[in-house]
Every structure is written in C-alpha cells, then in structure tokens.
Design a protein around this motif. Structure first.
Motif, PDB file in Angstrom:
ATOM      1  N   SER A  51       0.870  -1.061   0.057  1.00 22.14           N
ATOM      2  CA  SER A  51      -0.042  -0.038  -0.078  1.00 22.14           C
ATOM      3  C   SER A  51       1.001   1.109   0.129  1.00 22.14           C
ATOM      4  N   THR A  52       0.487   2.304  -0.733  1.00 23.55           N
ATOM      5  CA  THR A  52       1.390   3.445  -0.740  1.00 23.55           C
ATOM      6  C   THR A  52       0.341   4.442  -0.234  1.00 23.55           C
ATOM      7  N   ILE A  53       0.910   5.383   0.990  1.00 26.43           N
ATOM      8  CA  ILE A  53      -0.131   6.161   1.600  1.00 26.43           C
ATOM      9  C   ILE A  53       0.448   7.682   1.062  1.00 26.43           C
ATOM     10  N   HIS A  54      -0.372   8.322   0.513  1.00 26.39           N
ATOM     11  CA  HIS A  54       0.162   9.712   0.090  1.00 26.39           C
ATOM     12  C   HIS A  54      -0.390  10.644   1.132  1.00 26.39           C
ATOM     13  N   ALA A  55       0.671  11.209   1.740  1.00 23.21           N
ATOM     14  CA  ALA A  55       0.368  12.074   2.792  1.00 23.21           C
ATOM     15  C   ALA A  55       0.865  13.695   2.579  1.00 23.21           C
ATOM     16  N   ILE A  56      -0.206  14.415   2.801  1.00 21.70           N
ATOM     17  CA  ILE A  56      -0.099  15.857   2.354  1.00 21.70           C
ATOM     18  C   ILE A  56       0.646  16.769   3.681  1.00 21.70           C
ATOM     19  N   ARG A  57       1.933  16.782   3.740  1.00 26.72           N
ATOM     20  CA  ARG A  57       2.330  17.532   4.697  1.00 26.72           C
ATOM     21  C   ARG A  57       2.998  18.867   4.467  1.00 26.72           C
ATOM     22  N   ASN A  58       2.806  19.996   4.704  1.00 24.56           N
ATOM     23  CA  ASN A  58       3.415  21.123   4.535  1.00 24.56           C
ATOM     24  C   ASN A  58       3.208  21.603   2.985  1.00 24.56           C
ATOM     25  N   ASN A  59       1.982  21.360   2.345  1.00 17.76           N
ATOM     26  CA  ASN A  59       1.968  21.257   0.802  1.00 17.76           C
ATOM     27  C   ASN A  59       2.858  20.554   0.058  1.00 17.76           C
ATOM     28  N   THR A  60       3.315  19.768   0.634  1.00 18.77           N
ATOM     29  CA  THR A  60       4.350  18.629  -0.091  1.00 18.77           C
ATOM     30  C   THR A  60       3.711  17.091   0.119  1.00 18.77           C
ATOM     31  N   LEU A  84      -1.022  13.974  11.343  1.00 20.30           N
ATOM     32  CA  LEU A  84      -1.961  14.136  10.240  1.00 20.30           C
ATOM     33  C   LEU A  84      -3.062  13.708  10.566  1.00 20.30           C
ATOM     34  N   THR A  85      -4.328  14.049   9.721  1.00 24.60           N
ATOM     35  CA  THR A  85      -5.663  13.904   9.754  1.00 24.60           C
ATOM     36  C   THR A  85      -6.137  13.075   8.491  1.00 24.60           C
ATOM     37  N   PRO A  86      -7.113  12.071   8.693  1.00 25.52           N
ATOM     38  CA  PRO A  86      -7.565  11.597   7.479  1.00 25.52           C
ATOM     39  C   PRO A  86      -7.772  12.308   6.134  1.00 25.52           C
ATOM     40  N   LEU A  87      -7.889  13.470   6.311  1.00 27.69           N
ATOM     41  CA  LEU A  87      -8.118  14.329   5.082  1.00 27.69           C
ATOM     42  C   LEU A  87      -6.674  14.549   4.319  1.00 27.69           C
ATOM     43  N   ASP A  88      -5.693  14.292   5.299  1.00 23.53           N
ATOM     44  CA  ASP A  88      -4.307  14.380   4.663  1.00 23.53           C
ATOM     45  C   ASP A  88      -3.784  13.304   3.946  1.00 23.53           C
ATOM     46  N   LEU A  89      -4.660  12.249   4.072  1.00 16.91           N
ATOM     47  CA  LEU A  89      -4.123  10.818   3.462  1.00 16.91           C
ATOM     48  C   LEU A  89      -4.939  10.223   2.467  1.00 16.91           C
ATOM     49  N   LYS A  90      -4.205   9.855   1.517  1.00 18.30           N
ATOM     50  CA  LYS A  90      -4.853   9.039   0.349  1.00 18.30           C
ATOM     51  C   LYS A  90      -4.198   7.876   0.271  1.00 18.30           C
ATOM     52  N   ILE A  91      -4.898   6.612  -0.006  1.00 14.35           N
ATOM     53  CA  ILE A  91      -4.239   5.400  -0.022  1.00 14.35           C
ATOM     54  C   ILE A  91      -4.485   4.905  -1.480  1.00 14.35           C
ATOM     55  N   THR A  92      -3.148   4.169  -2.274  1.00 13.53           N
ATOM     56  CA  THR A  92      -3.298   3.490  -3.330  1.00 13.53           C
ATOM     57  C   THR A  92      -2.864   2.054  -3.223  1.00 13.53           C
ATOM     58  N   LEU A  93      -3.897   1.115  -3.648  1.00 13.79           N
ATOM     59  CA  LEU A  93      -3.607  -0.137  -3.469  1.00 13.79           C
ATOM     60  C   LEU A  93      -3.376  -0.525  -5.006  1.00 13.79           C
ATOM     61  N   SER A 105      -4.476   0.174 -10.555  1.00 13.16           N
ATOM     62  CA  SER A 105      -4.490   0.414  -9.232  1.00 13.16           C
ATOM     63  C   SER A 105      -5.920   1.074  -8.797  1.00 13.16           C
ATOM     64  N   THR A 106      -6.082   1.082  -7.500  1.00 14.99           N
ATOM     65  CA  THR A 106      -7.257   1.577  -6.569  1.00 14.99           C
ATOM     66  C   THR A 106      -6.618   2.648  -5.621  1.00 14.99           C
ATOM     67  N   ASN A 107      -7.463   3.711  -5.670  1.00 14.21           N
ATOM     68  CA  ASN A 107      -7.110   4.954  -4.992  1.00 14.21           C
ATOM     69  C   ASN A 107      -8.449   5.109  -3.664  1.00 14.21           C
ATOM     70  N   MET A 108      -8.307   5.173  -2.621  1.00 15.06           N
ATOM     71  CA  MET A 108      -9.121   5.274  -1.518  1.00 15.06           C
ATOM     72  C   MET A 108      -8.724   6.451  -0.516  1.00 15.06           C
ATOM     73  N   SER A 109     -10.156   6.827  -0.082  1.00 13.68           N
ATOM     74  CA  SER A 109      -9.843   7.706   1.181  1.00 13.68           C
ATOM     75  C   SER A 109      -9.839   6.976   2.459  1.00 13.68           C
ATOM     76  N   VAL A 110      -9.684   7.737   3.531  1.00 13.23           N
ATOM     77  CA  VAL A 110      -9.210   7.470   4.825  1.00 13.23           C
ATOM     78  C   VAL A 110     -10.459   7.658   5.943  1.00 13.23           C
ATOM     79  N   ASP A 111     -10.819   6.692   6.490  1.00 16.46           N
ATOM     80  CA  ASP A 111     -11.861   7.246   7.620  1.00 16.46           C
ATOM     81  C   ASP A 111     -11.385   7.646   8.906  1.00 16.46           C
ATOM     82  N   LYS A 112     -10.358   6.929   9.531  1.00 10.50           N
ATOM     83  CA  LYS A 112      -9.801   7.347  10.697  1.00 10.50           C
ATOM     84  C   LYS A 112      -8.307   6.655  10.938  1.00 10.50           C
TER      85      LYS A 112
END
Length: 274
Positions: A51-60, A84-93, A105-112
């Motif tokens: 799984s790849t976790i795409h995390a937005i931190r400081n606009n990066t 980070l919060t769930p809104l800062d994360l997107k998951i790629t499977l 590949s599949t992109n998914m949002s995070v609940d918690k």
C-alpha cells in the motif's frame, strides 16, 4: 510484551470468524513464488498487500509505505503520519510501477487514523499506526492482505523479507526485495549504543552496512513459511539510518502488539492463513 493467552484466544476467534465472514479468502499469498535474492527486483504485483500512503504535509506530498492486513485496515509506522488527519491521506492499492499511471490500481480515502497509544516520538517505541479505509476493499489478484504474525513466535534465525520503493522515482520505479536474518534482541542492543533502539527488534548482518533508510519506515518485515505464505512480523522503524556505519535494520515487532491490532480492527474481516 503481548499477553500470549489473550492473543491466542483472539487469534482463534478470528479463525472461527472466517467461516461466517464475507471474506472467504486466503492471506499472505504472493503472485509469484521464487527464491529470494539480495536486492532483486520484484515481479509485477508480487506482494499484493503493498500500500502506498500519500500524505500531504506542508503542501508537499510524501509517499509512505504500508501493508493491507484485512479488508479495512492498513498498518504503517506511527512516526510517518504523526500530526496528520484522515483528510491529509490518500491510499493507493495495487500499485507496482510508480513512475507511470496504472489504471489497475485503486485509490481510497481514509476514515480514521489509530496511533498506538504508547508511541514515543523521542525513542520510537511502539512505532505503529492503523489506517481505516472509508470502505471495504474488494480483493482481486493485485490487492490481497498479508497475514499477521503467529502469536508467541520469535522467528529467530529465520530469513525476513523486506521490499519497497527506495530512492526517488527516477531511480526506483518498481520495488526491490531483500532477505536478511532475524537476530536475537540481545544482539540488537549490543551492536548499538543508541538508546532509541533499546526496545526494537532487528535484522541484518553484523558488520555490514544497512541498506534501509529512514524513508523506508512503515514498510513490511515479512516471513515466508515453508508453504509459501507470508506473515507480517514487523514494521520498519523511522530510526534506521543508511548514511552511517550502523549495520542493523530496526523494526517494531507485531507479536508485541497483536492484542492492540486485533482489538482495534474488530469491524474488519481477516482472511484465512492456511
């Protein structure tokens, strides 16, 4: 340490739940059976729990490693998603080549996000976090979960498998895998004087330079059974440093935290290990 009796009862409960669960599937089954070579390139979607976790931190956007353990949860290193919060994360499977867009590949949002309550940013102990996806995962060839480690098993002397994308996208489009022996914790402590590593487990060859860096944190430490099934025995720590003479690779052992993991993923279904 994990309470063996409680973990054993919970593990049996998960096994029994298989027969009434909608997740009638097997975990830890790779898409290719092969002999492990040091630094070998993985084959296409060889490890479908990647799984790849795409995390937005400081606009990066930061890409973090994770592993799918059931139909709802990703496990990774708490140090990588701290603050980070769930809104800062997107998951790629189901991703393999990260240099090119992959329609499979599949992109998914995070609940918690569930951080281990005893995680220490200072020492790096209990460096685990669970990420709950916003909807159940549909399993298929490219997307399958890995099995959790076997309760009360040390894996001492066994060969652990690591894999992941190391370096930038220009130098590491597809992941590589590496095999290293699991060492006794007394060896882990004796090799380094760094107090941050005192409570961690380790793998590697004493005297050889580590190939694992801090940006590999969250990646899986896996054991392949004789039957070819992979178990997730640990999560790579943020406190690995490939730019020093440190020779070992440190990780957080899942067997120390199975109760916490299973108790916090009761709303998910686990696949069958055997």
């Amino acid at each position: 340490m994990v309470d063996g009796s409680k973990t054993g009862r919970k593990s049996k409960g998960i096994l029994l739940d298989f027969f009434t669960s909608p997740c009638k599937c097997r975990c830890g089954v790779p898409n290719r059976q092969a002999r492990l070579l040091a630094g070998e390139l993985t084959k296409n979607h060889e490890f479908p729990w990647s799984s790849t976790i795409h995390a937005i931190r400081n606009n990066t956007i930061q890409e973090i490693h994770g592993s799918l353990i059931n139909n709802r949860y990703i496990i990774t290193a708490a140090s990588q998603i701290l603050g980070l919060t769930p809104l800062d994360l997107k998951i790629t499977l189901g991703q393999y080549d990260r240099c090119y867009a992959d329609s499979s590949s599949t992109n998914m949002s995070v609940d918690k996000i569930l951080m281990h309550p005893d995680f220490s940013e200072t020492t790096g102990t209990h460096d685990l976090a669970l990420i709950k996806l916003n909807s159940p995962v549909h399993f298929e060839r490219r997307v399958q979960p890995i099995c959790l480690s076997t309760p009360n098993t040390r894996y001492l002397g066994q060969v652990a498998t690591l894999f992941g994308w190391t370096g930038d996208k220009q130098s590491a489009c597809v992941p590589r895998k590496l095999g290293l022996p699991v060492l006794d914790q007394s060896v882990c402590i004796s090799v380094t004087q760094n107090s941050q590593n005192q409570n961690k487990h380790c793998i590697g060859v004493v005297g050889a330079k580590s190939l694992i860096c801090s940006d590999d944190a969250g990646g899986p430490v896996m054991f392949r059974s004789q039957g070819g099934t992979y178990e997730l025995i640990g999560i790579l720590s943020f406190y690995n440093n490939c730019h020093t003479n440190e020779s070992l690779v440190y990780y957080t052992a899942l067997n120390d935290h199975l109760s916490w993991i299973t108790q916090n993923t009761r709303d998910a279904c686990y696949c069958y290990k055997f």
